[in-house]
Write a protein that holds these residues in place. Structure first.
Motif, PDB file in Angstrom:
ATOM      1  N   ASN A  84      28.583  47.700  -8.481  1.00 35.44           N
ATOM      2  CA  ASN A  84      27.625  48.618  -8.968  1.00 35.44           C
ATOM      3  C   ASN A  84      26.118  48.733  -8.415  1.00 35.44           C
ATOM      4  OD1 ASN A  84      28.469  49.387 -11.937  1.00 35.44           O
ATOM      5  ND2 ASN A  84      29.105  46.984 -11.807  1.00 35.44           N
ATOM      6  N   GLY A  85      26.432  48.763  -7.022  1.00 30.33           N
ATOM      7  CA  GLY A  85      25.301  49.064  -6.270  1.00 30.33           C
ATOM      8  C   GLY A  85      24.010  48.113  -5.994  1.00 30.33           C
ATOM      9  N   PHE A  86      24.161  46.859  -6.473  1.00 34.10           N
ATOM     10  CA  PHE A  86      23.350  45.806  -6.309  1.00 34.10           C
ATOM     11  C   PHE A  86      23.362  45.378  -4.855  1.00 34.10           C
ATOM     12  CE2 PHE A  86      23.460  45.783 -10.659  1.00 34.10           C
ATOM     13  CZ  PHE A  86      21.981  45.198 -11.279  1.00 34.10           C
ATOM     14  N   VAL A  87      22.345  44.857  -4.186  1.00 37.64           N
ATOM     15  CA  VAL A  87      22.605  44.385  -2.937  1.00 37.64           C
ATOM     16  C   VAL A  87      21.692  43.140  -2.910  1.00 37.64           C
ATOM     17  CG1 VAL A  87      22.405  46.510  -1.778  1.00 37.64           C
ATOM     18  CG2 VAL A  87      20.185  45.527  -2.152  1.00 37.64           C
ATOM     19  N   ARG A  88      22.175  42.110  -1.885  1.00 36.69           N
ATOM     20  CA  ARG A  88      21.591  40.680  -1.820  1.00 36.69           C
ATOM     21  C   ARG A  88      20.601  40.829  -1.115  1.00 36.69           C
ATOM     22  NH1 ARG A  88      26.665  36.901  -0.114  1.00 36.69           N
ATOM     23  NH2 ARG A  88      28.133  38.101  -1.183  1.00 36.69           N
ATOM     24  N   THR A  89      19.497  40.049  -1.755  1.00 36.66           N
ATOM     25  CA  THR A  89      17.852  40.019  -1.372  1.00 36.66           C
ATOM     26  C   THR A  89      17.610  38.774  -0.949  1.00 36.66           C
ATOM     27  OG1 THR A  89      17.229  39.897  -3.372  1.00 36.66           O
ATOM     28  CG2 THR A  89      17.462  42.097  -2.754  1.00 36.66           C
ATOM     29  N   GLY A  90      18.227  37.840  -1.397  1.00 32.65           N
ATOM     30  CA  GLY A  90      17.947  36.281  -0.783  1.00 32.65           C
ATOM     31  C   GLY A  90      18.954  35.319  -1.326  1.00 32.65           C
ATOM     32  N   THR A  91      18.480  34.242  -1.297  1.00 34.39           N
ATOM     33  CA  THR A  91      19.101  33.040  -2.117  1.00 34.39           C
ATOM     34  C   THR A  91      17.873  32.184  -2.697  1.00 34.39           C
ATOM     35  OG1 THR A  91      18.650  31.430  -0.221  1.00 34.39           O
ATOM     36  CG2 THR A  91      20.797  32.776  -0.229  1.00 34.39           C
ATOM     37  N   HIS A  92      18.378  31.426  -3.719  1.00 39.53           N
ATOM     38  CA  HIS A  92      17.564  30.582  -4.770  1.00 39.53           C
ATOM     39  C   HIS A  92      18.251  29.355  -4.897  1.00 39.53           C
ATOM     40  CE1 HIS A  92      14.613  29.495  -7.668  1.00 39.53           C
ATOM     41  NE2 HIS A  92      15.514  29.444  -8.553  1.00 39.53           N
ATOM     42  N   ASP A  93      17.646  28.157  -4.797  1.00 44.20           N
ATOM     43  CA  ASP A  93      18.235  26.864  -5.311  1.00 44.20           C
ATOM     44  C   ASP A  93      17.699  26.565  -6.714  1.00 44.20           C
ATOM     45  OD1 ASP A  93      19.963  26.103  -3.096  1.00 44.20           O
ATOM     46  OD2 ASP A  93      18.134  25.685  -1.884  1.00 44.20           O
ATOM     47  N   ASP A  94      18.413  26.586  -7.507  1.00 45.13           N
ATOM     48  CA  ASP A  94      18.047  26.290  -8.817  1.00 45.13           C
ATOM     49  C   ASP A  94      18.290  24.864  -9.449  1.00 45.13           C
ATOM     50  OD1 ASP A  94      17.510  27.585 -11.785  1.00 45.13           O
ATOM     51  OD2 ASP A  94      18.836  26.316 -12.020  1.00 45.13           O
ATOM     52  N   PRO A  95      17.609  24.008  -9.875  1.00 41.74           N
ATOM     53  CA  PRO A  95      17.671  22.614 -10.166  1.00 41.74           C
ATOM     54  C   PRO A  95      18.979  22.513 -10.985  1.00 41.74           C
ATOM     55  CG  PRO A  95      15.449  23.224 -10.679  1.00 41.74           C
ATOM     56  CD  PRO A  95      16.156  24.617 -10.286  1.00 41.74           C
TER      57      PRO A  95
END
Length: 165
Positions: free
Chosen positions: A135-146
């Motif tokens: 759907n055209g989304f691009v990866r912009t980073g990562t996140h560590d969620d608790p």
């Protein structure tokens, strides 16, 4: 055929088995679309967001008059960057339903004046990652969620070429 239905609190109540039967022809698919605690949490989030806007904050996804999934804002975001989350009934996963539902939702959000969207997927969920990529989304980073662990952060710009600003 995939159809999106803007949700209100009565729809969440129906999904949780608290509300009256729907007047239309929709039925809930076997097994439901999410655990009750997830639906209840999204009910609260969508309700909070709905208090700040007259635009929908959540949508049921139906296929052949059966509710098989849900999409909702999970965060009102900053600078107009609403975050979406979505879920599909386990028996309907892997059939492209959510990919088509997101594809149908994006023009509606654009018409409603949304400029940007973000989403997060588990690093261990390639199916969800494909939904966003298609759907055209691009990866912009990562996140560590608790609670959820390592996540990939995604974005789409709805005002131009789809690239995040």
């Amino acid at each position: 055929m995939i159809t999106l239905h803007a949700m209100n609190d009565a729809d969440f109540a129906w999904l949780l088995g608290e509300g009256e039967a729907r007047a239309d022809t929709l039925s809930l698919c076997a097994g439901g679309i999410a655990p009750d605690e997830v639906t209840a949490m999204l009910r609260g989030v969508a309700g909070s967001i709905a208090e700040t806007t007259d635009r929908p904050a959540a949508w049921m996804v139906s296929s052949n008059d059966q509710v098989v999934g849900m999409i909702s804002f999970t965060n009102a975001g900053v600078d107009g960057r609403y975050e979406i989350g979505y879920g599909m009934a386990p028996i309907h996963q892997g059939r492209g339903v959510m990919t088509r539902a997101i594809a149908e939702l994006l023009p509606q959000l654009r018409a409603d004046g949304h400029d940007h969207l973000t989403a997060k997927t588990s690093v261990d969920n390639p199916g969800s990652q494909r939904v966003l990529e298609k759907n055209g989304f691009v990866r912009t980073g990562t996140h560590d969620d608790p609670e959820d662990g390592a996540l990939i952060v995604w974005a789409i710009n709805l005002t131009s070429n789809g690239r995040p600003a």
